[in-house]
Scaffold this active site. Structure first.
Site, mmCIF file in Angstrom:
data_model
loop_
_atom_site.group_PDB
_atom_site.id
_atom_site.type_symbol
_atom_site.label_atom_id
_atom_site.label_comp_id
_atom_site.label_asym_id
_atom_site.label_seq_id
_atom_site.Cartn_x
_atom_site.Cartn_y
_atom_site.Cartn_z
ATOM 1 N N ASP A 1 8.295 -3.282 -7.600
ATOM 2 C CA ASP A 1 9.335 -3.779 -6.700
ATOM 3 C C ASP A 1 10.374 -4.621 -7.428
ATOM 4 O O ASP A 1 10.194 -4.999 -8.593
ATOM 5 C CB ASP A 1 8.705 -4.583 -5.543
ATOM 6 C CG ASP A 1 7.607 -5.529 -6.012
ATOM 7 O OD1 ASP A 1 7.601 -5.886 -7.204
ATOM 8 O OD2 ASP A 1 6.757 -5.892 -5.190
ATOM 9 N N ASN B 1 -1.010 -12.596 2.646
ATOM 10 C CA ASN B 1 -0.926 -11.847 3.912
ATOM 11 C C ASN B 1 -1.427 -10.404 3.757
ATOM 12 O O ASN B 1 -1.262 -9.590 4.649
ATOM 13 C CB ASN B 1 0.519 -11.843 4.430
ATOM 14 C CG ASN B 1 1.477 -11.128 3.488
ATOM 15 O OD1 ASN B 1 1.069 -10.643 2.429
ATOM 16 N ND2 ASN B 1 2.739 -11.041 3.864
ATOM 17 N N HIS C 1 -0.377 -8.190 1.525
ATOM 18 C CA HIS C 1 0.592 -7.197 1.041
ATOM 19 C C HIS C 1 0.220 -6.699 -0.356
ATOM 20 O O HIS C 1 -0.435 -7.397 -1.125
ATOM 21 C CB HIS C 1 2.039 -7.697 1.121
ATOM 22 C CG HIS C 1 2.456 -8.681 0.063
ATOM 23 N ND1 HIS C 1 3.603 -9.431 0.159
ATOM 24 C CD2 HIS C 1 1.897 -9.048 -1.130
ATOM 25 C CE1 HIS C 1 3.729 -10.186 -0.909
ATOM 26 N NE2 HIS C 1 2.710 -9.970 -1.710
ATOM 27 N N GLU D 1 4.702 -5.279 3.417
ATOM 28 C CA GLU D 1 4.294 -6.399 4.255
ATOM 29 C C GLU D 1 3.518 -5.915 5.487
ATOM 30 O O GLU D 1 3.551 -4.730 5.817
ATOM 31 C CB GLU D 1 5.553 -7.160 4.708
ATOM 32 C CG GLU D 1 6.433 -7.666 3.558
ATOM 33 C CD GLU D 1 5.848 -8.866 2.816
ATOM 34 O OE1 GLU D 1 4.611 -9.010 2.756
ATOM 35 O OE2 GLU D 1 6.638 -9.660 2.277
HETATM 36 P P1 PGA Z 1 0.851 -13.789 -6.929
HETATM 37 O O1 PGA Z 1 1.411 -12.712 -5.928
HETATM 38 O O2 PGA Z 1 0.240 -13.020 -8.051
HETATM 39 O O3 PGA Z 1 2.040 -14.566 -7.366
HETATM 40 O O4 PGA Z 1 -0.157 -14.597 -6.173
HETATM 41 C C1 PGA Z 1 0.642 -11.603 -5.638
HETATM 42 C C2 PGA Z 1 1.400 -10.716 -4.694
HETATM 43 O O5 PGA Z 1 2.176 -11.233 -3.889
HETATM 44 O O6 PGA Z 1 1.208 -9.497 -4.754
#
Ligand code: PGA
Length: 255
Positions: free
Chosen positions: A74, A143, A145, A150
């Site tokens: 992304d 969450n 994702h 999302e």
């Molecule tokens: P993080 O994010 O590694 O910064 O905890 C993980 C994600 O949002 O996929």
């Protein structure tokens, strides 16, 4: 310790450093067995240690990226590669500037595109032209994702423009001066792209991810917890640290 649950490999290591080392070993093995591997790469805090280990392995002549192809999951909309918050910048800083990858083999969605629909379609086509992603590295959001897919996700979507969840915006605010600076939109590979990868390698560490990992593994598959779809992927490895591992062991012992 390694468990198999619903066909998923679950590897438990003590610390974030141990998780990172194991993940790097698995990626290095993939790249060594198939020098032209197509890797799906992730950003965020979680994979930083993995990339650090891969750089170290490259410097010690253990892994070679010359023919490796990469597709990032992304990118924020409207942040160019020169912007320190962009994922293109992140990838250069944490991996690409330090290994012998061929720049032409790097793919990251162009968040600054004029024609977003076309950019998304072209990204899917580029992946398709390589066949399949051999190994897709993933983190997981609090969450649930994966990528920027999302809650309330469409499982069948390919690369598309996404509106970021409030939880994601506040989680990512730590990388910005102010929460109001966090972009609200991004381009993300879809769940379809992730599910079409031959192998998935998901990393999760820290107490704040316990709930998301619990739902991903032990609750029903639902668009409200995008990572839950991985229960039906046929080659998933999940590496977690002790704090998440204890929850998993406790849950499996009761089954
Ligand atoms: P993080 O994010 O590694 O910064 O905890 C993980 C994600 O949002 O996929």
């Amino acid at each position: 310790m390694t468990y198999n649950y619903k066909g998923m490999n679950i590897i438990i290591r003590d610390t974030y450093e141990d998780v990172s080392k194991k993940a790097a070993q698995l990626i290095a093995a993939q790249v060594t067995l198939n020098t032209k591997s197509v890797l799906g790469l992730a950003t965020g805090s979680t994979p930083e240690g993995t990339y650090k280990n891969l750089i170290e392995m490259y410097k010690n002549d253990i892994v070679d990226f010359q023919d490796v192809v990469t597709f990032n999951l992304d990118e924020y909309l409207d942040l160019g590669a020169e912007n320190e918050q962009s994922y293109a910048y992140y990838m250069n800083k944490h991996l690409f500037d330090h290994v012998n990858i061929n720049r032409e083999n790097i793919h990251i969605p162009n968040g600054c595109t004029e024609d977003r629909e076309k950019t998304c379609e072209e990204y899917d086509n580029m992946i398709f032209n390589y066949g399949k992603i051999d190994l897709q590295l993933l983190g997981i959001g609090t969450n649930g994702h994966i990528g920027f897919n999302e809650p309330d996700v469409h499982f069948e979507a390919g690369t598309h423009v996404v509106e970021l969840d409030d939880e994601t915006i506040s989680a990512n605010a730590r990388f910005f001066d102010d929460i109001s600076d966090v972009p609200t939109k991004a381009i993300s590979m879809g769940i379809r792209n992730i599910m079409q990868s031959k192998k998935v390698l998901l990393l999760a560490t820290g107490a704040k991810k316990i709930d998301a990992v619990h739902k991903m593994l032990f609750e029903e598959i639902t668009p409200n917890l995008p990572a839950s779809i991985l229960q039906v992927h046929n080659d998933v490895t999940i590496i977690v640290d002790k704090v998440i591992g204890d929850m998993i062991i406790n849950k499996l012992d009761k089954k």
